[in-house]
Design a protein around this motif. Sequence first.
Motif, PDB file in Angstrom:
ATOM      1  N   ALA A   8      17.690  -2.413   9.787  1.00  0.00           N
ATOM      2  CA  ALA A   8      17.864  -2.093   8.378  1.00  0.00           C
ATOM      3  C   ALA A   8      16.500  -2.092   7.676  1.00  0.00           C
ATOM      4  O   ALA A   8      15.661  -2.953   7.928  1.00  0.00           O
ATOM      5  CB  ALA A   8      18.804  -3.088   7.720  1.00  0.00           C
ATOM      6  N   GLY A   9      16.311  -1.102   6.827  1.00  0.00           N
ATOM      7  CA  GLY A   9      15.036  -0.944   6.146  1.00  0.00           C
ATOM      8  C   GLY A   9      14.097   0.014   6.846  1.00  0.00           C
ATOM      9  O   GLY A   9      13.090   0.440   6.271  1.00  0.00           O
ATOM     10  N   GLY A  10      14.429   0.367   8.072  1.00  0.00           N
ATOM     11  CA  GLY A  10      13.582   1.250   8.849  1.00  0.00           C
ATOM     12  C   GLY A  10      13.837   2.719   8.546  1.00  0.00           C
ATOM     13  O   GLY A  10      14.617   3.062   7.654  1.00  0.00           O
ATOM     14  N   SER A  11      13.161   3.570   9.321  1.00  0.00           N
ATOM     15  CA  SER A  11      13.237   5.015   9.107  1.00  0.00           C
ATOM     16  C   SER A  11      13.493   5.752  10.416  1.00  0.00           C
ATOM     17  O   SER A  11      13.121   5.268  11.494  1.00  0.00           O
ATOM     18  CB  SER A  11      11.923   5.529   8.505  1.00  0.00           C
ATOM     19  OG  SER A  11      11.663   4.957   7.257  1.00  0.00           O
ATOM     20  N   LEU A  12      14.113   6.892  10.302  1.00  0.00           N
ATOM     21  CA  LEU A  12      14.283   7.818  11.411  1.00  0.00           C
ATOM     22  C   LEU A  12      14.187   9.228  10.856  1.00  0.00           C
ATOM     23  O   LEU A  12      14.537   9.472   9.691  1.00  0.00           O
ATOM     24  CB  LEU A  12      15.649   7.651  12.085  1.00  0.00           C
ATOM     25  CG  LEU A  12      15.861   6.479  13.035  1.00  0.00           C
ATOM     26  CD1 LEU A  12      17.320   6.406  13.466  1.00  0.00           C
ATOM     27  CD2 LEU A  12      14.957   6.576  14.244  1.00  0.00           C
ATOM     28  N   LYS A  13      13.739  10.159  11.691  1.00  0.00           N
ATOM     29  CA  LYS A  13      13.721  11.565  11.304  1.00  0.00           C
ATOM     30  C   LYS A  13      14.521  12.355  12.325  1.00  0.00           C
ATOM     31  O   LYS A  13      14.176  12.383  13.507  1.00  0.00           O
ATOM     32  CB  LYS A  13      12.300  12.109  11.219  1.00  0.00           C
ATOM     33  CG  LYS A  13      12.254  13.527  10.663  1.00  0.00           C
ATOM     34  CD  LYS A  13      10.819  13.978  10.415  1.00  0.00           C
ATOM     35  CE  LYS A  13      10.774  15.348   9.754  1.00  0.00           C
ATOM     36  NZ  LYS A  13       9.392  15.765   9.432  1.00  0.00           N
ATOM     37  N   LEU A  14      15.580  12.965  11.860  1.00  0.00           N
ATOM     38  CA  LEU A  14      16.417  13.795  12.714  1.00  0.00           C
ATOM     39  C   LEU A  14      15.932  15.237  12.672  1.00  0.00           C
ATOM     40  O   LEU A  14      15.462  15.719  11.634  1.00  0.00           O
ATOM     41  CB  LEU A  14      17.877  13.741  12.267  1.00  0.00           C
ATOM     42  CG  LEU A  14      18.509  12.354  12.139  1.00  0.00           C
ATOM     43  CD1 LEU A  14      19.985  12.492  11.767  1.00  0.00           C
ATOM     44  CD2 LEU A  14      18.352  11.556  13.410  1.00  0.00           C
ATOM     45  N   SER A  15      16.068  15.914  13.783  1.00  0.00           N
ATOM     46  CA  SER A  15      15.738  17.330  13.866  1.00  0.00           C
ATOM     47  C   SER A  15      16.931  18.096  14.420  1.00  0.00           C
ATOM     48  O   SER A  15      17.723  17.548  15.193  1.00  0.00           O
ATOM     49  CB  SER A  15      14.528  17.550  14.787  1.00  0.00           C
ATOM     50  OG  SER A  15      13.390  16.885  14.319  1.00  0.00           O
ATOM     51  N   CYS A  16      17.031  19.336  14.036  1.00  0.00           N
ATOM     52  CA  CYS A  16      18.091  20.210  14.545  1.00  0.00           C
ATOM     53  C   CYS A  16      17.457  21.558  14.848  1.00  0.00           C
ATOM     54  O   CYS A  16      17.047  22.283  13.930  1.00  0.00           O
ATOM     55  CB  CYS A  16      19.202  20.350  13.522  1.00  0.00           C
ATOM     56  SG  CYS A  16      20.439  21.595  13.938  1.00  0.00           S
ATOM     57  N   ALA A  17      17.348  21.868  16.120  1.00  0.00           N
ATOM     58  CA  ALA A  17      16.723  23.116  16.549  1.00  0.00           C
ATOM     59  C   ALA A  17      17.788  24.182  16.768  1.00  0.00           C
ATOM     60  O   ALA A  17      18.733  23.983  17.538  1.00  0.00           O
ATOM     61  CB  ALA A  17      15.934  22.895  17.834  1.00  0.00           C
ATOM     62  N   GLY A  18      17.617  25.299  16.095  1.00  0.00           N
ATOM     63  CA  GLY A  18      18.578  26.388  16.210  1.00  0.00           C
ATOM     64  C   GLY A  18      18.058  27.509  17.086  1.00  0.00           C
ATOM     65  O   GLY A  18      16.850  27.734  17.181  1.00  0.00           O
ATOM     66  N   SER A  19      18.961  28.203  17.736  1.00  0.00           N
ATOM     67  CA  SER A  19      18.597  29.350  18.558  1.00  0.00           C
ATOM     68  C   SER A  19      19.747  30.335  18.596  1.00  0.00           C
ATOM     69  O   SER A  19      20.883  29.999  18.249  1.00  0.00           O
ATOM     70  CB  SER A  19      18.239  28.897  19.975  1.00  0.00           C
ATOM     71  OG  SER A  19      19.341  28.266  20.603  1.00  0.00           O
ATOM     72  N   GLY A  20      19.452  31.558  18.996  1.00  0.00           N
ATOM     73  CA  GLY A  20      20.501  32.554  19.147  1.00  0.00           C
ATOM     74  C   GLY A  20      20.660  33.501  17.969  1.00  0.00           C
ATOM     75  O   GLY A  20      21.358  34.518  18.094  1.00  0.00           O
ATOM     76  N   ARG A  21      20.079  33.178  16.847  1.00  0.00           N
ATOM     77  CA  ARG A  21      20.083  34.052  15.665  1.00  0.00           C
ATOM     78  C   ARG A  21      19.084  33.511  14.662  1.00  0.00           C
ATOM     79  O   ARG A  21      18.575  32.396  14.819  1.00  0.00           O
ATOM     80  CB  ARG A  21      21.480  34.140  15.039  1.00  0.00           C
ATOM     81  CG  ARG A  21      22.036  32.830  14.532  1.00  0.00           C
ATOM     82  CD  ARG A  21      23.121  33.041  13.486  1.00  0.00           C
ATOM     83  NE  ARG A  21      22.568  33.498  12.221  1.00  0.00           N
ATOM     84  CZ  ARG A  21      23.314  33.989  11.238  1.00  0.00           C
ATOM     85  NH1 ARG A  21      24.631  34.099  11.379  1.00  0.00           N
ATOM     86  NH2 ARG A  21      22.750  34.368  10.109  1.00  0.00           N
TER      87      ARG A  21
END
Length: 123
Positions: free
Chosen positions: A14-27
């Motif tokens: 708790a109190g920490g950080s994360l960075k999510l990524s979402c890579a798209g392909s196909g269009r």
Amino acid sequence: QVQLVESGGGSVQAGGSLKLSCAGSGRSFSGCGMGWFRQAPGKERELVSDISSDGTTSYTESVKGRFTISRDNAKATLYLQMNSLKTEDTAVYYCAACRRRIPAKTQADFSYSGQGTEVTVSS
């Protein structure tokens, strides 16, 4: 074939950080509204944040001021920077692309979605 692949989940205190990524392909997604959903154990999937093709953003109340959604159209990638994480942010996070309705409420309001990445926040 259109694909959305999330990454960046994990375990954090708790109190920490994360960075999510979402890579798209196909269009191309540059003209699409995109978003992040999450589903906590025993709860319904909820829209956390979305971003229009022009960069307009919206957030659910519980994450305002802590999460930031962004996109890099050149990389066809969507991000979610999560700061000051709380235990109640624990969930599987899903990205979604090509919003079909404004305002969007459910994942059915988007044409595509990923398989999810798990985020666990411990106290």
